[in-house]
Enzyme design. Structure first.
Site, PDB file in Angstrom:
ATOM      1  N   GLY A 113       0.825  -1.189   0.000  1.00  0.00           N
ATOM      2  CA  GLY A 113       0.000   0.000   0.000  1.00  0.00           C
ATOM      3  C   GLY A 113       0.868   1.252   0.000  1.00  0.00           C
ATOM      4  O   GLY A 113       2.023   1.221   0.420  1.00  0.00           O
ATOM      5  N   CYS A 114       0.317   2.351  -0.459  1.00  0.00           N
ATOM      6  CA  CYS A 114       1.122   3.576  -0.582  1.00  0.00           C
ATOM      7  C   CYS A 114       1.563   4.100   0.790  1.00  0.00           C
ATOM      8  O   CYS A 114       2.762   4.281   1.038  1.00  0.00           O
ATOM      9  CB  CYS A 114       0.366   4.634  -1.367  1.00  0.00           C
ATOM     10  SG  CYS A 114      -1.287   5.032  -0.766  1.00  0.00           S
ATOM     11  N   HIS A 115       0.608   4.330   1.704  1.00  0.00           N
ATOM     12  CA  HIS A 115       0.984   4.795   3.038  1.00  0.00           C
ATOM     13  C   HIS A 115       1.904   3.782   3.711  1.00  0.00           C
ATOM     14  O   HIS A 115       2.892   4.143   4.354  1.00  0.00           O
ATOM     15  CB  HIS A 115      -0.260   4.985   3.914  1.00  0.00           C
ATOM     16  CG  HIS A 115      -1.213   6.021   3.432  1.00  0.00           C
ATOM     17  ND1 HIS A 115      -0.944   7.380   3.506  1.00  0.00           N
ATOM     18  CD2 HIS A 115      -2.454   5.915   2.884  1.00  0.00           C
ATOM     19  CE1 HIS A 115      -1.983   8.055   3.029  1.00  0.00           C
ATOM     20  NE2 HIS A 115      -2.899   7.190   2.643  1.00  0.00           N
ATOM     21  N   SER A 117       4.004   1.736   2.437  1.00  0.00           N
ATOM     22  CA  SER A 117       5.363   1.722   1.890  1.00  0.00           C
ATOM     23  C   SER A 117       6.276   2.661   2.673  1.00  0.00           C
ATOM     24  O   SER A 117       7.397   2.294   3.041  1.00  0.00           O
ATOM     25  CB  SER A 117       5.349   2.124   0.415  1.00  0.00           C
ATOM     26  OG  SER A 117       4.694   1.148  -0.367  1.00  0.00           O
TER      27      SER A 117
END
Length: 307
Positions: A113-115, A117
């Site tokens: 997931g972006c957050h 990462s």
């Protein structure tokens, strides 16, 4: 030539992956006509024809796609939340110990997931090396551009006569049940989930994940933290850098349009800020997915990426 199918190519992540891959001469993209791109039979045929399949779908549809691909030779890179903590799937953050090796020849890869990462990049090394305790109560806030919300949110932010509340940053995940928390806890080996405050703001792309720490909670010094990050992150994709000269600011969109991640430590002798900056659509999504594909195929992992 490697055949690649993007299931969900009309979504934000799928479109960005397609843009990155369409001019590569070492790949052949399998494209479904619009009228059948949601047809299960056509999707099954494409999945079985592919060597690599990117799933850019909601969780339930990604699970279905894995079932449709059963019995095929396709290696799957799932960008949804569905398999990030599932057994039998490699978590696709290559910079973690052993992950790059696990990705080589892997058949089931869960894209981070972006957050998550940014949080995992900052916290996992500190827990692993004993600089912070696994049961230390952590906090994190994360700023993201509105493209992270997909086509619906992009349309809301870019529409004429939009809601004036969109003019200011907006906090979400208010129930502390954000979908990235499970992977943040598992990959970092934490005893409890952090207090997590994600914020979306009125800019297209870019992300800044911050973990604040009291120095008294470190089993070491801020310099130890910096040195650990320098040892862990020194590649084109993830790299430690001292804080940039932005007149006392750190802009969340500084790496917009890029596929790498910058790690920074700020603060003083009492309190420090651990910061990861990257593009939520780059190392936070499509850039990481393509990096993972490159590793799986034995290629230079930056091939086709903007770093």
């Amino acid at each position: 030539m490697t055949k690649v199918f993007i299931d969900g190519s009309a979504g934000t992540t799928g479109l960005r992956i397609h843009e990155r891959l369409q001019d590569r001469r070492d790949l052949e993209l399998i494209i479904l006509p619009d009228e059948v791109r949601k047809d299960d039979s056509a999707r099954r045929d494409a999945l079985h024809a592919a060597d690599i399949a990117f799933l850019c779908l909601p969780d339930a549809a990604a699970v279905q796609a894995v079932a449709l691909a059963e019995g095929s030779k396709a290696a799957i890179i799932d960008t949804s939340t569905a398999h990030r903590t599932a057994d039998g799937w490699v978590y696709g953050f290559a910079e973690l110990p052993g992950k790059r090796e696990a990705l080589q020849g892997a058949k089931r890869v869960a894209n981070p997931g972006c957050h998550a990462s940014g949080f995992v990049a900052l916290v996992e090394p500190l827990v692993r090396e004993g600089l912070i305790a696994a049961d230390l109560g952590l906090q994190s806030f994360s700023l993201t551009g509105y493209s992270g919300g997909g086509k619906g949110m992009i349309a809301d932010y870019e529409s004429e006569g939009r809601n004036p509340l969109l003019d200011a940053p907006r906090q979400y995940g208010l129930t502390q049940q954000h979908k990235h928390l499970k992977e943040m806890v598992k990959l970092c080996g934490l005893a409890t989930a952090p207090v997590f405050c994600p914020i979306v703001a009125d800019y297209y792309s870019g992300m800044e994940v911050v973990v604040p720490l009291f120095v008294k909670d470190l089993k070491g010094t801020p310099e130890d933290v910096k040195q650990l990050y320098k040892n862990c992150y020194h590649t084109a994709m993830v790299h430690y850098e001292e804080a940039a000269d932005e007149s006392g600011f750190l802009s969340a969109n500084a790496l917009s349009g890029r596929d790498d991640m910058q790690i920074t430590v700020c603060g003083n002798e009492d309190r420090i800020l651990l910061v990861a900056r990257f593009d939520n659509l780059g190392k936070g999504a499509s850039g990481a997915a393509i990096q993972n594909m490159n590793i799986m195929l034995g290629l230079d992992e930056t091939t086709g990426l903007n770093v």
